[in-house]
Motif scaffolding. Structure first.
Motif, short mmCIF file in Angstrom:
data_model
loop_
_atom_site.label_atom_id
_atom_site.label_comp_id
_atom_site.label_asym_id
_atom_site.label_seq_id
_atom_site.Cartn_x
_atom_site.Cartn_y
_atom_site.Cartn_z
N ALA A 213 0.84 -1.20 0.00
CA ALA A 213 0.00 0.00 0.00
C ALA A 213 0.87 1.26 0.00
N GLY A 214 0.47 2.21 -0.83
CA GLY A 214 1.17 3.48 -0.89
C GLY A 214 2.44 3.47 -1.71
N GLN A 215 2.69 2.38 -2.45
CA GLN A 215 3.92 2.28 -3.25
C GLN A 215 3.63 2.44 -4.74
N THR A 216 4.60 3.00 -5.43
CA THR A 216 4.62 3.03 -6.89
C THR A 216 5.75 2.14 -7.33
N ILE A 217 5.43 1.07 -8.07
CA ILE A 217 6.40 0.02 -8.37
C ILE A 217 6.57 -0.12 -9.88
N ASN A 218 7.77 0.16 -10.36
CA ASN A 218 8.09 -0.10 -11.76
C ASN A 218 8.39 -1.58 -11.91
N ILE A 219 7.75 -2.22 -12.87
CA ILE A 219 7.92 -3.67 -13.02
C ILE A 219 8.48 -4.01 -14.40
N ALA A 220 9.48 -4.85 -14.41
CA ALA A 220 10.12 -5.33 -15.64
C ALA A 220 10.74 -6.68 -15.34
#
Length: 306
Positions: A213-220
C-alpha cells in the motif's frame, strides 16, 4: 522500492474486480488471481464476445457495462475486496477514447472504489513516465491519474509495466518477414516485461495489499538491447533477421511515433525498475528466450508469416 522476503504461497480469498479483462494486461491479472485461489469479477462491454466467454469458462463473473456507465461500475464494485484498474489507452489505434476520456475514466474508477469501500486499489500506469513528463499526451495523461490515485482514502498501489515483450511480435513492426522495426537502434537498452508477469505481480500485490500500500512500483523482467533481441528472435525463427529503429521516413509521417522514438533513444525505457528487488519479492520473471519458447514463439511466427 523497499522490498524484502520472497513472495510465498498465495492467500487470496476475496473477490477481485479486474478492468480490461478481455485485454492483454487485465486478462493476465484475472488468470493469475484465479490461480492464486481467489475469485474474479470483470466489467465487460460485450459478454457475448469470444474473449468474454473464455473468461466465463475460467470462472470469471461477468458484469455487463463500460466506463461510460458509472452505474455498471458501481454494480461491479459491490462486495469487492480489490480492484485492478486499467483504462483503454488513448494512444492505441481503435481504442475509441481521447486523452481526456482516459483521465476521466481513471479518476472515476478510483473514486467509485473509494465510494464502495474497496480494500485495495491497484492502478496500472506506464514505466516510461517514471522520469517525469514525456511530452506525449497519451502517456502524460497517466501522470494525472497517478496523482489522483495517490490522494485516495483507501489503500492503493501503482504499478508501472515496462515495454511489453508482446510488441516484438506485433505484425505492424515487421515490414518484411526478416526485418523488425522498433523504437530504438540496436545500441539502446530497453526494459521488457511479459504480460503474464504483469498479471502475476499485480495479483500478488492484491493478495498482500498491506505490504504494498502506498507504493509506486516499476515492473520489468529483463533489460535487452537490439542485438540481443535480434539474436533471440532469429534463433526462434530459425533464420537470420534484421533489427532497426523505425526509419526516418515513417517518423516524419507519424509525429507521435517520432516523439516516442526520441524517448527510447534518450533511454527513458530503461533504468526504471529494480530487477533484483522484483525477483526477490515476486520470483523469477520471464526472459525473452523463455517467452519465445512458449506463447511468444507462436505470436512471432504468426507476425512474420512463418
Amino acid at each position: 522500492m523497499a522490498m524484502q522476503s520472497t513472495f510465498g504461497a498465495a492467500t487470496a480469498a476475496r473477490t477481485t474486480l479486474v478492468f480490461g479483462a478481455t485485454g492483454r494486461q487485465g486478462g493476465a491479472v484475472a488468470r493469475a488471481a484465479i490461480r492464486n485461489g481467489g475469485s474474479v469479477r470483470a466489467l465487460i462491454r460485450d459478454p457475448g464476445s469470444a474473449a468474454a466467454k473464455a473468461l466465463a469458462a475460467d470462472g470469471v463473473e461477468l458484469i455487463p457495462g463500460d466506463f461510460s456507465d458509472p452505474a455498471s461500475i458501481r454494480a461491479a464494485m459491490k462486495d469487492i475486496g480489490g480492484v485492478f484498474s486499467i483504462q483503454p489507452n488513448s494512444g492505441s489505434a481503435g481504442s475509441g477514447v481521447t486523452d481526456a476520456d482516459e483521465v476521466r475514466y481513471g479518476k472515476l474508477t478510483a473514486d467509485l472504489a473509494v465510494e464502495a469501500g474497496v480494500g485495495h486499489f491497484v492502478y496500472s500506469s506506464a514505466s516510461i513516465i517514471s522520469k517525469g513528463p514525456t511530452g506525449i499526451p497519451n502517456l502524460d495523461c497517466k501522470i494525472e491519474i497517478e496523482d489522483h490515485v495517490r490522494g485516495l482514502a483507501i489503500p492503493w498501489t501503482i504499478v508501472r509495466p515496462a515495454t511489453f515483450m508482446e510488441l516484438l511480435a506485433a505484425p505492424d513492426f515487421w515490414p518484411e518477414p526478416d526485418l523488425l522495426y522498433f523504437f530504438a537502434g540496436p545500441e539502446h537498452p530497453i526494459e521488457f516485461i511479459a504480460a503474464d508477469d504483469i498479471g502475476r505481480i499485480a495479483a500478488a500485490i492484491l493478495d498482500r495489499g498491506d505490504r504494498f500500500a502506498g507504493q509506486t512500483i516499476n515492473i520489468a523482467g529483463e533489460v535487452l538491447d537490439g542485438e540481443h533481441i535480434r539474436a533471440a528472435l532469429g534463433k526462434a525463427l530459425g533464420r537470420p533477421i534484421g533489427y532497426a529503429r523505425f526509419p526516418d521516413a515513417a517518423l516524419e509521417q507519424q509525429p507521435m511515433l517520432k516523439r516516442t522514438v526520441k524517448l527510447f533513444e534518450a533511454e527513458r525505457g530503461a533504468g526504471n525498475a529494480d530487477l533484483t528487488a522484483l525477483e526477490q519479492e515476486f520470483g523469477h520473471s520471464t526472459r525473452l528466450e523463455d517467452w519465445l519458447s512458449g506463447v511468444g514463439g507462436a505470436l512471432l511466427r504468426s507476425a512474420t508469416g512463418a
